[in-house]
Design an enzyme around this catalytic site. Sequence first.
Site, mmCIF file in Angstrom:
data_model
loop_
_atom_site.group_PDB
_atom_site.id
_atom_site.type_symbol
_atom_site.label_atom_id
_atom_site.label_comp_id
_atom_site.label_asym_id
_atom_site.label_seq_id
_atom_site.Cartn_x
_atom_site.Cartn_y
_atom_site.Cartn_z
ATOM 1 N N GLY A 15 -6.102 24.079 17.877
ATOM 2 C CA GLY A 15 -5.338 24.377 16.677
ATOM 3 C C GLY A 15 -5.773 23.499 15.535
ATOM 4 O O GLY A 15 -6.820 22.833 15.600
ATOM 5 N N ASP A 131 10.872 23.531 18.302
ATOM 6 C CA ASP A 131 9.855 24.566 18.107
ATOM 7 C C ASP A 131 9.845 25.532 19.295
ATOM 8 O O ASP A 131 8.782 25.853 19.828
ATOM 9 C CB ASP A 131 8.483 23.942 17.899
ATOM 10 C CG ASP A 131 7.491 24.934 17.271
ATOM 11 O OD1 ASP A 131 7.954 25.891 16.612
ATOM 12 O OD2 ASP A 131 6.278 24.764 17.454
#
Length: 468
Positions: A15, A131
Amino acid sequence: MVGERYRLCERLAAGGVGEVWRAEDTALDRTVAVKMLRPEHAESEEYRERLRLEARHLAALSHPRLAEVYDYGDGREDQRPYLVMELIDGEPLSAVLARARTLPPRRVVEIVAQAAEGLACVHAAALVHRDMKPANLLIRPDGSVKITDFGIARGPETLRLTRTGEVIGTPLYLAPEQAAGYGVTPAGDLYSLGVIAWECLAGRPPFQSDDVLAVAIAHRDRPVPLLPDSVPEPVRALVEALTAKDPAARPDAVAVAEWARRLRDDPAVAAAPPGPVLAVEEEPSPAGDTAEVPASPHRRALLLGVGAVAAAALTGASGWALRSPSAVRSARAQTGGAPSARPRRTVTVDPTDYYGHRLDSVVKALQRLGLRVSVRHQVVPGRSSGTVVGLTPSGEMAVGTTVTVYAARTLTTPSAPHRTTRAASRTGGSAEPTRTVVHRPAPPGKAKAKAGEPKGKAKGKRRKHGKD
């Protein structure tokens, strides 16, 4: 090599901030997962601190629904900081949904039950995940669930890493209080879990738009749409309870796990097939302008930094900001732009002014503002029937606009017999308790209240008769 012990074999995901590798632990001869910062972020004190805190958070937790941490390296001796974890054989729930679109209700409540079990452990340790989303729920071949990625989890020591007014999370699953810039609590994780369940049943997230700001504002102000009738009513009730706008109305993780396990054993839920994918309804930009979002004065300077995570067990780096109306006007002045025309007669509605109030009083207050009111009801366990739980649209609007007010309604559930049966079994009594109803006549000479009439009103009549 990472240090002298871990040999990197294959990069599994990457990422904006970090990457995850399959690696060999040469000391113990086992396969592990190594999460490390990307080279360009390896010197960032903030990212290094977040990785260290993630290691500490995971090390403090021990539960079958949570990934286990083995080791941590602080990046000295010209090494990147790294975190060594259990290598989970499975795939993210997001990949499962990309392939299957919708899941059977029984499978959905099983996932909810297992995820809630893990969250109960997290919350008991005074942590908040912050999250929760399909990419962070790994599904193993045997169907068990593992919660991953505690990179932005919040504990007492993480307060200094979150700037004032900053909210971290993923817009599609953001709790209303997070979108509004309030403090994050365990109830926010449960809201996100409810949104995940909604997506598993409907084949898409409840709010979708190319504008992530519009999605966040929808989560803040609009009730999650109703699931189709094909979803069993008890499952819909669970999802509606999880996605209540008021955090206090949501059950805690322990209650959710127990509730979902009961539904898993419900024959009607077990027999229900996967439902069709609901059609996408594009979310309009808030107040007709994606930049100007009306807000109460104490939130006008709100800055929402929403970090999107690219893959399971991986911290992302993308973000977006919600600027205050004054900042937008300043930007327009610099670019020569003119503000959009506004109706002459307008009113401003802040939905948080009405949440938790009685429906009749809210309807009257909105009508006094010159607005038309449409009422819809939703099952919200834990909220009194007739209590307002949502309102849309919000912000500045023309007089005569129709506003939809969502109010809680009561759902009759068979949960009470379960509690009574357990109590009976503990005392050695019958598994089927018997209820005896005794009708006692009213004492002579005393007036009886009419059916449905409040007791206070009946007492008033008795005093009047006494005077006569």
